[in-house]
Design a protein around this motif. Structure first.
Motif, short mmCIF file in Angstrom:
data_model
loop_
_atom_site.label_atom_id
_atom_site.label_comp_id
_atom_site.label_asym_id
_atom_site.label_seq_id
_atom_site.Cartn_x
_atom_site.Cartn_y
_atom_site.Cartn_z
N THR A 364 -5.20 -11.28 -3.21
CA THR A 364 -4.75 -11.67 -4.55
C THR A 364 -4.40 -10.41 -5.34
OG1 THR A 364 -6.04 -13.71 -4.60
CG2 THR A 364 -5.44 -12.75 -6.72
N LEU A 365 -3.26 -10.43 -6.01
CA LEU A 365 -2.79 -9.28 -6.78
C LEU A 365 -2.62 -9.70 -8.24
CD1 LEU A 365 0.01 -8.10 -4.31
CD2 LEU A 365 -2.44 -7.57 -4.26
N ASN A 366 -3.20 -8.92 -9.16
CA ASN A 366 -3.16 -9.27 -10.57
C ASN A 366 -2.78 -8.07 -11.44
OD1 ASN A 366 -6.07 -11.08 -9.80
ND2 ASN A 366 -4.21 -12.09 -10.47
N ASN A 367 -2.02 -8.36 -12.47
CA ASN A 367 -1.90 -7.51 -13.65
C ASN A 367 -1.40 -6.09 -13.38
OD1 ASN A 367 -3.05 -9.65 -15.25
ND2 ASN A 367 -5.03 -9.07 -14.37
N SER A 368 -0.35 -5.99 -12.58
CA SER A 368 0.21 -4.67 -12.33
C SER A 368 0.79 -4.09 -13.61
CB SER A 368 1.31 -4.74 -11.26
OG SER A 368 1.77 -3.45 -10.92
N ALA A 369 0.69 -2.77 -13.77
CA ALA A 369 1.26 -2.11 -14.93
C ALA A 369 2.77 -2.09 -14.87
CB ALA A 369 0.72 -0.68 -15.02
N ASN A 370 3.33 -2.18 -13.67
CA ASN A 370 4.77 -2.24 -13.43
C ASN A 370 4.96 -3.17 -12.24
OD1 ASN A 370 7.45 -0.57 -12.19
ND2 ASN A 370 7.43 -0.86 -14.41
N PHE A 371 5.91 -2.93 -11.37
CA PHE A 371 6.11 -3.80 -10.21
C PHE A 371 4.83 -3.85 -9.37
CE2 PHE A 371 10.84 -2.35 -10.13
CZ PHE A 371 11.06 -3.02 -11.30
N HIS A 372 4.59 -5.01 -8.74
CA HIS A 372 3.41 -5.15 -7.89
C HIS A 372 3.62 -4.51 -6.52
CE1 HIS A 372 2.29 -8.10 -10.96
NE2 HIS A 372 1.08 -8.15 -10.44
N VAL A 373 4.65 -4.94 -5.78
CA VAL A 373 4.84 -4.47 -4.41
C VAL A 373 6.31 -4.10 -4.21
CG1 VAL A 373 4.60 -5.02 -1.96
CG2 VAL A 373 2.99 -6.01 -3.62
N VAL A 374 6.56 -2.84 -3.82
CA VAL A 374 7.92 -2.35 -3.62
C VAL A 374 8.01 -1.74 -2.21
CG1 VAL A 374 9.78 -0.93 -4.53
CG2 VAL A 374 8.05 -1.84 -6.08
N PRO A 375 8.39 -2.54 -1.20
CA PRO A 375 8.53 -2.02 0.16
C PRO A 375 10.01 -1.75 0.47
CG PRO A 375 8.05 -4.39 0.13
CD PRO A 375 8.47 -3.99 -1.24
N SER A 376 10.31 -0.57 0.98
CA SER A 376 11.70 -0.19 1.26
C SER A 376 11.82 0.32 2.69
CB SER A 376 12.17 0.90 0.30
OG SER A 376 12.09 0.47 -1.04
N GLY A 377 12.83 -0.17 3.41
CA GLY A 377 13.10 0.31 4.76
C GLY A 377 12.04 -0.08 5.76
N VAL A 378 11.69 -1.38 5.79
CA VAL A 378 10.61 -1.86 6.67
C VAL A 378 11.20 -2.76 7.75
CG1 VAL A 378 8.41 -3.07 6.81
CG2 VAL A 378 8.98 -1.76 4.75
N ASP A 379 10.87 -2.48 8.99
CA ASP A 379 11.19 -3.36 10.12
C ASP A 379 9.92 -4.15 10.44
OD1 ASP A 379 11.76 -4.61 12.50
OD2 ASP A 379 12.08 -2.77 13.66
N GLY A 380 9.91 -5.41 10.04
CA GLY A 380 8.73 -6.24 10.27
C GLY A 380 7.83 -6.29 9.06
N LEU A 381 8.37 -6.73 7.93
CA LEU A 381 7.59 -6.88 6.69
C LEU A 381 7.14 -8.34 6.60
CD1 LEU A 381 6.54 -5.97 3.93
CD2 LEU A 381 8.83 -6.42 3.01
N THR A 382 5.83 -8.55 6.57
CA THR A 382 5.26 -9.89 6.48
C THR A 382 4.38 -9.99 5.25
OG1 THR A 382 5.26 -10.10 8.90
CG2 THR A 382 3.87 -11.63 7.65
N ILE A 383 4.72 -10.93 4.36
CA ILE A 383 3.91 -11.21 3.18
C ILE A 383 3.54 -12.69 3.27
CG2 ILE A 383 3.85 -11.25 0.66
CD1 ILE A 383 6.00 -9.03 0.73
N TRP A 384 2.28 -12.97 3.53
CA TRP A 384 1.87 -14.32 3.94
C TRP A 384 0.56 -14.69 3.24
CZ3 TRP A 384 3.81 -16.53 8.98
CH2 TRP A 384 3.25 -17.77 9.27
N GLY A 385 0.56 -15.82 2.53
CA GLY A 385 -0.66 -16.33 1.92
C GLY A 385 -1.17 -15.46 0.79
N VAL A 386 -0.29 -14.71 0.14
CA VAL A 386 -0.68 -13.82 -0.95
C VAL A 386 -0.55 -14.56 -2.28
CG1 VAL A 386 -0.11 -11.67 -2.15
CG2 VAL A 386 -0.03 -11.77 0.35
#
Length: 709
Positions: A364-386
């Motif tokens: 669980t991710l809460n209350n980021s001061a700016n963007f929460h998640v910034v992934p760049s140039g990823v082969d195989g990015l999985t965001i599941w059940g977040v």
């Protein structure tokens, strides 16, 4: 089967000409004839949104590590106990605000060093065990790709699919954060962490990792760049790139952040400093020092002009320090509106650059001061059940806010927690060959190739509610070789054998925020994206593609299917006129949206729909026209009269659509097909299970229950 058309309502007084034409089409009027407006449905079970637990188009669900795979286990200290609302009590990390006052590092950042030490040790062990195998596999792949000499293609090195095999994963790879063994203490406070290659940060159930409020932790250098401001000089706006992220990860293989615990960046928290000379802005807009004086290790005199976005230095003010969200609102909504150059230097929660197999799972991710998640140039990015919920109840319980959290006195809403995007995946700036990160200051001996593309992206079974984009694919960077027409994000590139599509956004529940977006950065192209089985409720936007001629590019073959939208401000928003940013030196970049497909979409409530292409010569430039080319099949509003339609420069193919869509020579709209009232939404899509409460996470937003009431 053929559905019998609904009768025209008896009362049509005051109905717009467009809607009246739509009503007439339902009974054969308006030149279409009854045969032209008959609506046919395919026999069979209607798809039920929000009920799918297994999807053969997706890879296997990630798993949590087991006990034998743990490098180190760290217990929460006994004196850090989360309150039921999700916040820490004021006495957990107390500080005194004011000019010449420094916070105690042992209190405001007690856990950074020990967490980082555990990550570093685990990273070194992982590299020792599997680093040679990864390097050998990459060297072989690079040699083969170089020999092939494929034109206009970056050297990718060994694929993420190959690296997902067991021989490239260490026997022990996880650092586990757990509650205190004596049953008292469930929280950690930390500054920026570096996630090593091959390492999983496992945040156990019941644990919350809080970001330190110490601005110095995110901006350690005396000479800058400077964090925690809305300006870094009299003429230059602030930037999140001035701050280290809370979790940083570059050049990674098989890394992850997982667990049933939470991360709270405390964007609502009053900023403090462990260096009494570091400039802090106050809610009365005075500042404690200037960067010019700070760089010389001196204190500016009262009345000196601030260079962090404030007014003047004041040692006499009794106003509290600003919070991160105060800075975001001031920079974006006040200063930028007045000068066009305001922005905030706030830290992001997670930033990842160049990775193969990067996973976020269940956390669980809460209350980021700016963007929460910034992934760049990823082969195989999985965001599941977040789960992402910002603002959470912890923000409303912020002791410094006293019930009026923003410095303006306003209570938090989805409109004033600025730039808190949940997920912004995109391409990297270029291809690279670089050593893997094994610790905060260490790296592997061998170098690994990354082609810079976003590939094999799965975003599934997530719950997202935030103050900005819920998820936005960014085509801003272009890793393609010179003279290449390859898109920065292409769902058909190197699709793995364990999935049907390379770019999938499916089975998600979206609440507050800007929905599922593409853009606004589209200049390097986005294509071949599958978006299906998603629900939206109370969101600002549902489905969205946004760009402008400062960031325009080609967006194509985007497929939306089985979508339920309820009470959104803008259910569908497709526009090339997102903003009026300054043009790049090379001149305008024309947005071009085509081959966009919507199928089986139900819209409930009073909402807006905007379907716009790019008009010729927009902005006074001699630019070509790029109409929005879109097909809409079974796109149904529960009440077409409640749809506020804006459309221009579009070529639309429609079937089974009851939105008020009509051809218009004046607005350059060409329509193939006829909109009709005679569409039964229940025959199109079952949304009865789509709208659910945000899952209980122990620190929910005060609006987090009763979403569907």
């Amino acid at each position: 089967m053929t559905y019998t058309k609904k009768p025209v309502p008896a009362h049509t007084a005051g109905v717009s000409s467009i809607l009246l034409a739509l009503l007439l089409s339902a009974c054969g009027g308006g030149g279409g004839g009854s045969d032209a407006t008959a609506v046919s449905y395919t026999p069979g079970e209607v798809y039920k949104v929000g009920t799918t637990s297994f999807d053969p188009a997706l890879p296997a669900e990630p798993t949590l590590p087991n006990a034998s795979q743990v490098c180190a286990t760290l217990e929460a200290s006994s004196n850090l106990v989360r309150r039921p609302d999700g916040s820490l009590p004021p006495e957990a990390d107390p500080s005194k605000a004011g000019v010449g006052v420094a916070a105690d590092a042992a209190l405001v950042n007690p856990d950074q060093s020990r967490i980082q030490a555990a990550l570093d040790a685990c990273g070194a062990a992982v590299d020792k065990e599997v680093g040679p195998a990864i390097a050998a596999a990459d060297a072989a792949a690079v040699a083969q790709q170089t020999a092939a000499a494929v034109p206009n293609k970056n050297i990718a090195g060994v694929s993420g699919e190959e690296l997902a095999k067991p021989q490239y994963k260490a026997s022990k790879f996880a650092v586990r954060l757990i509650v205190n063994s004596k049953g008292v203490g469930d929280s950690f406070i930390t500054g920026p962490l570096t996630l090593p290659s091959g390492v999983t940060l496992w945040i156990d159930k019941g644990v919350t990792v809080y970001a330190t409020r110490d601005v110095k932790a995110y901006a350690p250098n005396l000479a800058g760049p400077y964090c925690g401001n809305t300006a870094v000089s009299s003429s230059k706006a602030g930037s999140s790139s001035n701050c280290l992220a809370l979790i940083n990860g570059n050049n990674l293989i098989n890394s992850a952040v997982v667990g049933d615990g939470a991360i709270d960046s405390r964007g609502y928290g009053e900023i403090v400093t462990t260096d009494k000379l570091y400039p802090i802005m106050k809610v009365d807009l005075t500042c404690s020092n200037t960067y010019a004086n700070y760089a010389k290790a001196t204190q500016a005199a009262d009345g000196t002009a601030c260079d962090n976005g404030g007014t003047v230095v004041s040692s006499k003010t009794t106003a509290r320090n600003m919070s991160w969200w105060d800075l975001a609102y001031l920079g974006n909504m006040v200063q930028n509106g007045a000068t066009g150059s305001g922005s905030q230097s706030n830290f992001r929660m997670m930033v990842f650059n160049y990775a193969k197999n990067l996973t976020l799972y269940r956390v669980t991710l809460n209350n980021s001061a700016n963007f929460h998640v910034v992934p760049s140039g990823v082969d195989g990015l999985t965001i599941w059940g977040v789960k992402v919920q910002t603002p959470s109840l912890a923000a409303f319980a912020n002791p410094a806010g006293n019930g009026n959290p923003l410095y303006t006195g306003a209570t938090y809403t989805k409109d004033n927690v600025k730039n808190t995007d949940a997920f912004d995946p995109g391409a990297a700036t270029s291809a690279t060959v670089v050593a893997l990160t094994t610790g905060k200051t260490t790296s592997s001996n061998a170098k690994i190739a990354f082609d810079g593309y976003l590939k094999n992206f799965v975003f599934a079974y997530n719950y997202v509610s935030t103050g900005d984009d819920d998820i936005a694919l960014k085509g801003s960077n272009n890793p393609s070789p010179a003279n290449s027409n390859l898109a920065a994000i292409d769902g058909n590139r190197d699709v793995r054998s364990d999935r049907k599509y390379g770019m999938i956004i499916a089975h998600n529940h979206i609440y507050w925020g800007h929905g599922i977006s593409i853009g606004s950065e589209t200049n390097s192209g986005i294509t071949n994206v599958e978006v299906y089985d998603n629900s939206f409720q109370h969101s600002e936007e549902g489905l969205r593609i946004k760009s402008d001629y400062a960031r325009g590019g080609e967006v194509s073959n985007i497929n939306y299917k089985n979508i339920c939208i309820r009470d959104a401000d803008n259910a569908l928003l497709f526009t090339p006129y997102y903003s009026t940013r300054p043009l790049p030196a090379t001149g305008p970049r024309v947005p071009n949206f085509h081959d966009i497909r919507l199928e089986n979409v139900r819209i409930f409530g009073d909402t807006a729909v905007k379907l716009q292409g790019f008009q010729a010569n927009s902005g006074g430039f001699a630019l070509p026209a790029y109409p929005l080319i879109m097909s809409l099949t079974n796109v149904v509003a529960e009440n077409p009269a409640a749809i506020r339609m804006t459309s221009s420069d579009a070529q639309l193919t429609i079937k089974g659509v009851n939105l008020p869509i009509l051809a218009s020579a004046e607005n350059r709209i060409v329509v193939n097909g006829v909109a009709t009232w005679a569409v039964d939404g229940d025959q199109v899509l079952d949304c009865s299970k789509a709208f659910v409460d945000f899952p209980a996470i122990g620190q929910s937003n005060i609006f987090g229950s009763g979403w569907d009431k």
